[in-house]
Design an enzyme around this catalytic site. Structure first.
Site, PDB file in Angstrom:
ATOM      1  N   GLU A 273       0.848  -1.202   0.000  1.00 49.20           N
ATOM      2  CA  GLU A 273       0.000   0.000   0.000  1.00 49.20           C
ATOM      3  C   GLU A 273       0.879   1.246   0.000  1.00 49.20           C
ATOM      4  O   GLU A 273       0.877   2.019   0.944  1.00 49.20           O
ATOM      5  CB  GLU A 273      -1.008  -0.014   1.162  1.00 49.20           C
ATOM      6  CG  GLU A 273      -0.423  -0.404   2.482  1.00 49.20           C
ATOM      7  CD  GLU A 273      -1.442  -0.490   3.616  1.00 49.20           C
ATOM      8  OE1 GLU A 273      -2.584  -0.905   3.380  1.00 49.20           O
ATOM      9  OE2 GLU A 273      -1.075  -0.142   4.743  1.00 49.20           O
ATOM     10  N   GLY A 275       2.016   4.911  -1.198  1.00 49.49           N
ATOM     11  CA  GLY A 275       1.384   6.151  -1.628  1.00 49.49           C
ATOM     12  C   GLY A 275       2.416   7.057  -2.271  1.00 49.49           C
ATOM     13  O   GLY A 275       2.377   7.363  -3.455  1.00 49.49           O
ATOM     14  N   ARG A 276       3.382   7.436  -1.451  1.00 51.79           N
ATOM     15  CA  ARG A 276       4.412   8.397  -1.843  1.00 51.79           C
ATOM     16  C   ARG A 276       5.073   8.087  -3.184  1.00 51.79           C
ATOM     17  O   ARG A 276       5.179   8.949  -4.043  1.00 51.79           O
ATOM     18  CB  ARG A 276       5.476   8.410  -0.739  1.00 51.79           C
ATOM     19  CG  ARG A 276       6.560   9.425  -0.886  1.00 51.79           C
ATOM     20  CD  ARG A 276       7.682   9.111   0.101  1.00 51.79           C
ATOM     21  NE  ARG A 276       7.224   9.051   1.474  1.00 51.79           N
ATOM     22  CZ  ARG A 276       7.116  10.102   2.289  1.00 51.79           C
ATOM     23  NH1 ARG A 276       7.456  11.285   1.861  1.00 51.79           N
ATOM     24  NH2 ARG A 276       6.690   9.943   3.528  1.00 51.79           N
ATOM     25  N   ARG A 311       5.960  20.001   3.593  1.00 55.34           N
ATOM     26  CA  ARG A 311       7.073  19.117   3.959  1.00 55.34           C
ATOM     27  C   ARG A 311       8.377  19.854   4.317  1.00 55.34           C
ATOM     28  O   ARG A 311       8.995  19.509   5.320  1.00 55.34           O
ATOM     29  CB  ARG A 311       7.317  18.065   2.864  1.00 55.34           C
ATOM     30  CG  ARG A 311       6.109  17.139   2.648  1.00 55.34           C
ATOM     31  CD  ARG A 311       6.429  15.968   1.742  1.00 55.34           C
ATOM     32  NE  ARG A 311       7.279  14.994   2.390  1.00 55.34           N
ATOM     33  CZ  ARG A 311       8.589  14.911   2.235  1.00 55.34           C
ATOM     34  NH1 ARG A 311       9.215  15.705   1.408  1.00 55.34           N
ATOM     35  NH2 ARG A 311       9.278  14.015   2.884  1.00 55.34           N
ATOM     36  N   TYR A 315       9.237  19.005   8.068  1.00 55.50           N
ATOM     37  CA  TYR A 315      10.302  18.008   8.283  1.00 55.50           C
ATOM     38  C   TYR A 315      11.682  18.506   7.864  1.00 55.50           C
ATOM     39  O   TYR A 315      12.645  17.739   7.886  1.00 55.50           O
ATOM     40  CB  TYR A 315      10.039  16.731   7.478  1.00 55.50           C
ATOM     41  CG  TYR A 315       8.652  16.175   7.509  1.00 55.50           C
ATOM     42  CD1 TYR A 315       8.079  15.738   8.707  1.00 55.50           C
ATOM     43  CD2 TYR A 315       7.909  16.040   6.333  1.00 55.50           C
ATOM     44  CE1 TYR A 315       6.803  15.194   8.713  1.00 55.50           C
ATOM     45  CE2 TYR A 315       6.632  15.503   6.349  1.00 55.50           C
ATOM     46  CZ  TYR A 315       6.084  15.082   7.536  1.00 55.50           C
ATOM     47  OH  TYR A 315       4.838  14.545   7.543  1.00 55.50           O
ATOM     48  N   CYS A 342       3.066  34.145   8.316  1.00 57.03           N
ATOM     49  CA  CYS A 342       3.771  34.794   9.424  1.00 57.03           C
ATOM     50  C   CYS A 342       4.388  33.729  10.315  1.00 57.03           C
ATOM     51  O   CYS A 342       4.074  33.614  11.508  1.00 57.03           O
ATOM     52  CB  CYS A 342       2.813  35.681  10.208  1.00 57.03           C
ATOM     53  SG  CYS A 342       2.075  36.925   9.171  1.00 57.03           S
ATOM     54  N   GLU A 343       5.172  32.904   9.714  1.00 52.12           N
ATOM     55  CA  GLU A 343       5.884  31.811  10.383  1.00 52.12           C
ATOM     56  C   GLU A 343       7.234  31.742   9.702  1.00 52.12           C
ATOM     57  O   GLU A 343       7.292  31.587   8.480  1.00 52.12           O
ATOM     58  CB  GLU A 343       5.170  30.475  10.156  1.00 52.12           C
ATOM     59  CG  GLU A 343       3.890  30.272  10.924  1.00 52.12           C
ATOM     60  CD  GLU A 343       4.106  30.102  12.411  1.00 52.12           C
ATOM     61  OE1 GLU A 343       5.174  29.578  12.802  1.00 52.12           O
ATOM     62  OE2 GLU A 343       3.215  30.508  13.166  1.00 52.12           O
TER      63      GLU A 343
HETATM   64  C1  LIG Z   1       0.860   6.384   4.980  1.00 46.93           C
HETATM   65  C2  LIG Z   1       0.530   4.964   4.929  1.00 46.93           C
HETATM   66  C3  LIG Z   1       0.860   4.215   3.793  1.00 46.93           C
HETATM   67  C4  LIG Z   1       1.596   4.781   2.636  1.00 46.93           C
HETATM   68  O1  LIG Z   1       2.873   5.148   2.957  1.00 46.93           O
HETATM   69  P1  LIG Z   1       3.853   5.695   1.828  1.00 46.93           P
HETATM   70  O2  LIG Z   1       5.038   6.156   2.594  1.00 46.93           O
HETATM   71  O3  LIG Z   1       3.124   6.798   1.167  1.00 46.93           O
HETATM   72  O4  LIG Z   1       4.134   4.573   0.917  1.00 46.93           O
HETATM   73  C5  LIG Z   1       0.463   2.901   3.749  1.00 46.93           C
HETATM   74  N1  LIG Z   1      -0.209   2.342   4.775  1.00 46.93           N
HETATM   75  C6  LIG Z   1      -0.532   3.020   5.871  1.00 46.93           C
HETATM   76  C7  LIG Z   1      -1.281   2.342   6.933  1.00 46.93           C
HETATM   77  C8  LIG Z   1      -0.172   4.350   5.993  1.00 46.93           C
HETATM   78  O5  LIG Z   1      -0.508   5.027   7.082  1.00 46.93           O
END
Ligand SMILES: *Cc1c(COP(=O)(O)O)cnc(C)c1O
Length: 427
Positions: A273, A275-276, A311, A315, A342-343
């Site tokens: 799963e 995302g990034r 980001r 971070y 204003c940060e």
């Molecule tokens: C954020 C998250 C992901 C995705 O993480 P990536 O770093 O975007 O690959 C997958 N599973 C869970 C439960 C998450 O919280």
């Protein structure tokens, strides 16, 4: 050393800004599709491999629709994310519902959609049972605890994370739900994040394969799937290399053959799963220089701010910057590139060597396709920008309009305000 390019010319992006004022995010559809295909290909050996896109990275139905067409599911952890998937045609077991500290009502929606329910805690068995009853298929999120080592690599510090069940609880949990009549079982973990080293990712797979075997030996339960979570990183910095997906796929395949096949657990479905890595490198924040300021340091002020991309401020992350039309000029100026909050941490870059910048230049911030627009907020009354899709045929489509003052005021119980906004905005 990698090179970061933009998928449009200066003339084209200037043309786009005539219809869609800066700042905006723009996503490269073809690049997203190509990347997904390569990823799926690297795991095509695995029985019914499935990638569930972590919706939080880029929660836009137009993006989800593209990913659905490419065969991805959605990984959700809130009601809104579930509904986003539903709207994009991602339903049933194409949704993985990996929530934690789950509010009332969200399991109902997830079950209504037929999503795979991934429980974050042993007490959620009862919570789910009371709320909706137990489904046929249940998954648990595993937290391996301190210093799990695989070979030489330490994969994160899971004991500091709020997620998942301990190993002891995992066995108890499967036993409990089996006794309650659950028939199908999966397991999940997510221990690495933004990881570019394949050792950490492979370590996760090895750990989960061992656990699947142990569950089979102790409880006689044959898991239906293992979800290795997300966490494949993005090479934000020029000196970083992307994860070699083909190498990772092969390495996990070897571990699968060694551990799963020999234990008689084949075929066991593999899931991820991420995302990034799916959208991150293929989204760009496009912004225009509105001010230049020389005090103790030299500042370049953009029309974008932290509301568009948090980001760097949150971070200290590096995001590469391209100044359109100046790609080949020497980076002989040192700037802080700022927004207008204003940060003092509202900066996209600090002490960055860039070509000489002038007011009116278009500045493109790279790797903003995940956790970019989606993290946006309204602090200081800043409005979130539009999202555009650079389609495979080269045309551009708006997939989310920019917020307006009316949006900002919409939640206030203050009638007279909204009526005057249009006039105020025109001044
Ligand atoms: C954020 C998250 C992901 C995705 O993480 P990536 O770093 O975007 O690959 C997958 N599973 C869970 C439960 C998450 O919280």
């Amino acid at each position: 050393m990698s090179v970061k390019k933009v998928p449009f010319s200066q003339a084209k992006i200037e043309e786009i800004t005539k219809s869609f004022p800066t700042p905006f995010h723009i996503y490269d559809e073809q690049a997203i599709r190509d990347n997904v295909r390569r990823f799926l290909d690297a795991f095509s050996w695995a029985p019914a491999f499935k990638e569930y896109f972590a919706v939080k990275a880029t929660p836009n139905p137009a993006i989800l629709e593209i990913l659905r067409q490419e065969g991805l599911g959605g990984d959700c952890s809130s009601l809104a994310e579930l509904i986003l998937c539903e709207k994009a045609g991602i339903t049933g077991e194409n949704i993985m519902f990996t929530s934690n500290n789950t509010p009332d009502g969200e399991f109902q929606k997830a079950c209504e959609l037929g999503a795979i329910i991934n429980l974050d805690d042993i007490t959620h068995i009862e919570f789910l049972e009371e709320q909706v009853g137990l489904p046929q298929l249940i998954c648990f999120r595993y937290n391996p605890g301190p210093l799990v080592e695989s070979g030489n690599s330490i994969i994160g510090y899971p004991e500091e994370a709020k997620y998942g069940l301990t190993k002891e609880q995992i066995f108890e949990a499967y036993k409990t739900v089996r006794d309650k009549g659950v028939k199908r079982f999966g397991i999940h973990t997510m221990v690495v994040s933004n990881e570019l080293d394949t050792a950490g990712l492979l370590g996760t797979a090895n750990m989960m394969f061992d656990l699947a075997v142990e569950i089979y030996q102790k409880l006689g339960i044959k898991l239906e799937f293992i979800n290795l979570g997300g966490g494949i990183g993005v090479p934000y910095q020029l000196a970083q290399q992307p994860v070699d997906l083909e190498f990772l796929g092969k390495a996990i395949q070897e571990a699968y053959e060694l551990k799963i096949k020999s234990a008689g657990l084949h075929p066991l479905k593999l899931m991820m799963e991420c995302g990034r890595m799916i959208t991150g490198p293929y989204g760009y924040l496009v912004s225009r220089v509105i001010h230049e300021k020389n005090i103790y340091k030299h500042y370049i002020g953009l029309d974008a701010c932290m509301a568009n991309l948090m980001r760097p401020a949150l971070y200290g992350s590096y995001h590469h910057i391209t100044v359109m039309g100046k790609e080949n000029q020497p980076c002989d100026h040192v700037y802080d590139v700022t927004g207008s909050l204003c940060e003092n941490n509202d900066k996209f870059a600090i002490d960055r060597s860039l070509p000489q910048i002038e007011i009116g230049d278009l500045v493109v911030i790279h790797d903003a396709g995940a956790h970019g627009h989606s993290m946006g907020f309204n602090y200081n009354g800043k409005l979130r920008s539009a999202e555009l899709l650079l389609q495979a045929d080269g045309s551009v489509k708006q997939i989310r309009r920019a917020e307006t003052l009316n949006d900002y005021f919409a939640t206030l119980d203050f009638d007279c305000v909204t009526t005057n906004l249009a006039a105020a905005a025109k001044k």
